[in-house]
Structures are given as C-alpha cells and as structure tokens.
Design a protein around this motif. Structure first.
Motif, PDB file in Angstrom:
ATOM      1  N   LEU A  33      -5.313  10.974  -0.737  1.00  0.00           N
ATOM      2  CA  LEU A  33      -5.825   9.947  -0.146  1.00  0.00           C
ATOM      3  C   LEU A  33      -5.032   9.585   0.909  1.00  0.00           C
ATOM      4  CD1 LEU A  33      -7.220   8.136  -3.297  1.00  0.00           C
ATOM      5  CD2 LEU A  33      -8.521   9.488  -1.710  1.00  0.00           C
ATOM      6  N   ASN A  34      -5.521   8.956   2.217  1.00  0.00           N
ATOM      7  CA  ASN A  34      -4.760   8.263   3.251  1.00  0.00           C
ATOM      8  C   ASN A  34      -4.928   6.944   3.045  1.00  0.00           C
ATOM      9  OD1 ASN A  34      -7.395   7.277   3.827  1.00  0.00           O
ATOM     10  ND2 ASN A  34      -8.013   8.580   5.368  1.00  0.00           N
ATOM     11  N   VAL A  55       0.763  -1.094  -0.029  1.00  0.00           N
ATOM     12  CA  VAL A  55      -0.057   0.232   0.006  1.00  0.00           C
ATOM     13  C   VAL A  55       0.758   1.090   0.027  1.00  0.00           C
ATOM     14  CG1 VAL A  55      -1.726   1.323   1.573  1.00  0.00           C
ATOM     15  CG2 VAL A  55      -1.902  -0.977   1.045  1.00  0.00           C
ATOM     16  N   ARG A  56       1.964   1.310   1.069  1.00  0.00           N
ATOM     17  CA  ARG A  56       2.998   2.428   0.852  1.00  0.00           C
ATOM     18  C   ARG A  56       3.793   2.694  -0.309  1.00  0.00           C
ATOM     19  NH1 ARG A  56       8.008   3.019   2.148  1.00  0.00           N
ATOM     20  NH2 ARG A  56       8.378   1.111   2.747  1.00  0.00           N
ATOM     21  N   ALA A  57       3.858   1.638  -1.149  1.00  0.00           N
ATOM     22  CA  ALA A  57       4.690   1.722  -2.226  1.00  0.00           C
ATOM     23  C   ALA A  57       3.696   2.343  -3.443  1.00  0.00           C
ATOM     24  CB  ALA A  57       5.298   0.403  -2.879  1.00  0.00           C
ATOM     25  N   ASP A  89      -6.255   1.148   0.906  1.00  0.00           N
ATOM     26  CA  ASP A  89      -6.685  -0.078   1.176  1.00  0.00           C
ATOM     27  C   ASP A  89      -7.753  -0.804   0.290  1.00  0.00           C
ATOM     28  OD1 ASP A  89      -4.684  -0.560   3.071  1.00  0.00           O
ATOM     29  OD2 ASP A  89      -6.167  -0.098   4.815  1.00  0.00           O
ATOM     30  N   GLY A  90      -8.615   0.089  -0.214  1.00  0.00           N
ATOM     31  CA  GLY A  90      -9.805  -0.095  -1.188  1.00  0.00           C
ATOM     32  C   GLY A  90      -9.423  -0.015  -2.517  1.00  0.00           C
ATOM     33  N   ALA A 114      -0.884  -7.502  -7.978  1.00  0.00           N
ATOM     34  CA  ALA A 114      -2.093  -6.612  -7.469  1.00  0.00           C
ATOM     35  C   ALA A 114      -2.876  -6.067  -8.237  1.00  0.00           C
ATOM     36  CB  ALA A 114      -1.309  -5.931  -6.508  1.00  0.00           C
ATOM     37  N   ARG A 115      -4.108  -5.540  -8.259  1.00  0.00           N
ATOM     38  CA  ARG A 115      -4.631  -4.801  -9.145  1.00  0.00           C
ATOM     39  C   ARG A 115      -4.935  -3.495  -8.530  1.00  0.00           C
ATOM     40  NH1 ARG A 115      -6.367  -7.430 -13.569  1.00  0.00           N
ATOM     41  NH2 ARG A 115      -6.297  -9.650 -13.538  1.00  0.00           N
TER      42      ARG A 115
END
Length: 277
Positions: free
Chosen positions: A189-190, A174-176, A195-196, A231-232
């Motif tokens: 966005l946070n 997520v961070r990448a 995550d979504g 991942a998508r």
C-alpha cells in the motif's frame, strides 16, 4: 571680552553603572570556557539545567554547524572519540541493545538527528509517538525487538519513529505505521492508502521534552522532543503478532553503511490496558 568654556555636564563625571556587571559576566564566561577544556568536563551531571540544555539543542537545530556534516562513519568516529568517555564509546554496538557509529551516521545523513558541537556532544531528536488504540480501548505496545546482531532489545513502549526535517506530525504518524506495521497491514500500500487506514484521534496531541543519556549510544546525552498522538489503525490482529520493518534507505551509499549498522529484524507487539502504561 574673554569667553569661558561651557560647563561640563555633571553626569559625565559619573562612572557607567554597567561596568561592574559586564566585568563580572566576562570573568564568568572566561571561567566557564576554561572549565570546559578540563578532562573531567566530558561528564555531565544530571539532571541538567533545562534552560542551558534546551538552548544548546535549539541552537544546534536552527544553526547546524557545517563541521558536523561527516563524509563517512569513520570521520564521525574520529570526531566523537575525544568528546566521549572512552569506555562508553567502546560499548557502542558491542553492549547488547546498543547501536554503533554507522547507525548514528545514518541518522545524521537523513536529518533525523543533529549534534551540538559541545563536549560531550548533545544528540537532538524529534520523535513521534503513536498510541494505537484497539478494541476495548487497549493500547498497542512493542514488547521487544530482534536485532541483526542477534540481541533482543526490550521496548515496552508504543509505536515510535524519529521524525525527518520538515515532516509534519500527521505525515510522521502515517510513515511510522507503514514502516513498522506495514508488513502485516499491507506492505504494497502507498501513503495515500494509509491515510484512510490511520485515523488520528482529535485533540489527542501532546508535546514534551525529555533529557537523558541515550540508551542506544552509551555516554551520549540526548534531548528528545516528543510528539504524541492517539490513533486507530485498521487491519491489525487482536492478539500478539510480529512485523518486519520496511527498508529505510534508497541511497546506495546509505545502503552500504546500513549493512554495517545494527538494524531491527523483527518487531514484537502486544495489546495492553492503557492503565498499565
């Protein structure tokens, strides 16, 4: 009536069977220690012995040497110079596509990198690799980067990011995405929103270890622990595009050092067939 002393057990007359192996191991250890002090010892023959190399890496990660916590980039440079080939170290930040000692200091201060106290030192890094899957099952790769020193560095690899201490693979993914693709998805966005947006493909996780001399830091051997997932990611363009990286450092001292480091100004991305990777 005189008493005779008890007989001495016969097995006490036998020499310990471990004496010879211990002697050999001791002699071998002394030989290796003496060899490591020779001027030519800074050149590591490749490929390295995997067991020896990984043992150094694991010990460095689990038992960090307090002497390797450097107060300034200059103190790190002073420690590195006698441990690396002089021509290689002099190329840091000078040879196009390389980083400088300020970059390595920042990696150490963030816990993204550790160094084994050896000659030459071994840089240990854990990296998350995200194979972003798009329409037609194409894979997103970073074709090249535009650097702050004006150089262009070829990449031709999927999204990747150095992991931080205690960070899970999911959090690193997520961070990448947020740091390197956020400027086109939504920089405001946070993490919870990402995550979504980021959906890791089930059962796609792979792990492997690679050993090679670092491209960013010439002459510095590196051990990479690579955590790879598919991942998508929602919100990405279908064609080629570029992004700007999110600022990484909040600490004021780190920001000052970052001004002297070689940084990435722009990332350039394109979709390719998975078979071409």
């Amino acid at each position: 009536m005189s008493q005779h002393p008890p007989p001495i057990p016969s097995n006490l007359h036998k020499k310990p069977t471990t004496a010879l192996p211990d002697f050999i191991l001791t002699a071998l250890s002394l030989f290796l220690l003496a060899s490591s002090s020779k001027p030519s010892a800074h050149l590591i023959p490749f490929p390295l012995n995997p067991r020896r190399f990984l043992r150094i890496s694991t010990m460095s990660r689990r038992s960090p040497n307090p002497n390797l916590l450097f107060a300034t980039p200059q103190s790190l440079a002073d420690w590195l110079k006698p441990r690396l080939p002089s021509d290689s170290f002099a190329a840091w930040g000078i040879k196009p596509g390389t980083k400088n000692v300020h970059n390595l200091w920042l990696e150490l201060s963030e816990g993204e990198t550790s160094l084994a106290d050896s000659k030459p030192p071994v840089r240990n890094v854990e990296v998350v690799i995200v194979r972003v899957i798009g329409s037609g099952d194409k894979v997103l790769i970073e074709s090249h980067q535009e650097l702050s020193d004006g150089a262009v560095r070829s990449r031709c690899r999927p999204l990747s990011e150095k992991m931080r201490p205690g960070e899970t693979v999911e959090a690193a993914v997520v961070r990448a995405v947020r740091e390197e693709l956020g400027s086109i998805i939504g920089a405001s966005l946070n993490n919870s929103a990402y995550d979504g947006i980021v959906k890791i493909v089930p059962n796609s996780y792979r792990k492997k270890v690679e050993e090679r001399v670092s491209v960013s830091y010439p002459g510095l051997p590196a051990c990479y622990v690579l955590h790879s997932v598919d991942a998508r990611v929602d919100g990405l363009p279908d064609g080629e595009f570029s992004t700007e990286e999110e600022a990484e450092y909040e600490n004021s001292d780190q920001n000052k050092v970052a001004d002297s480091a070689v940084s990435c100004i722009k990332h350039y991305w394109k979709w390719v067939d998975a078979d071409s990777l």
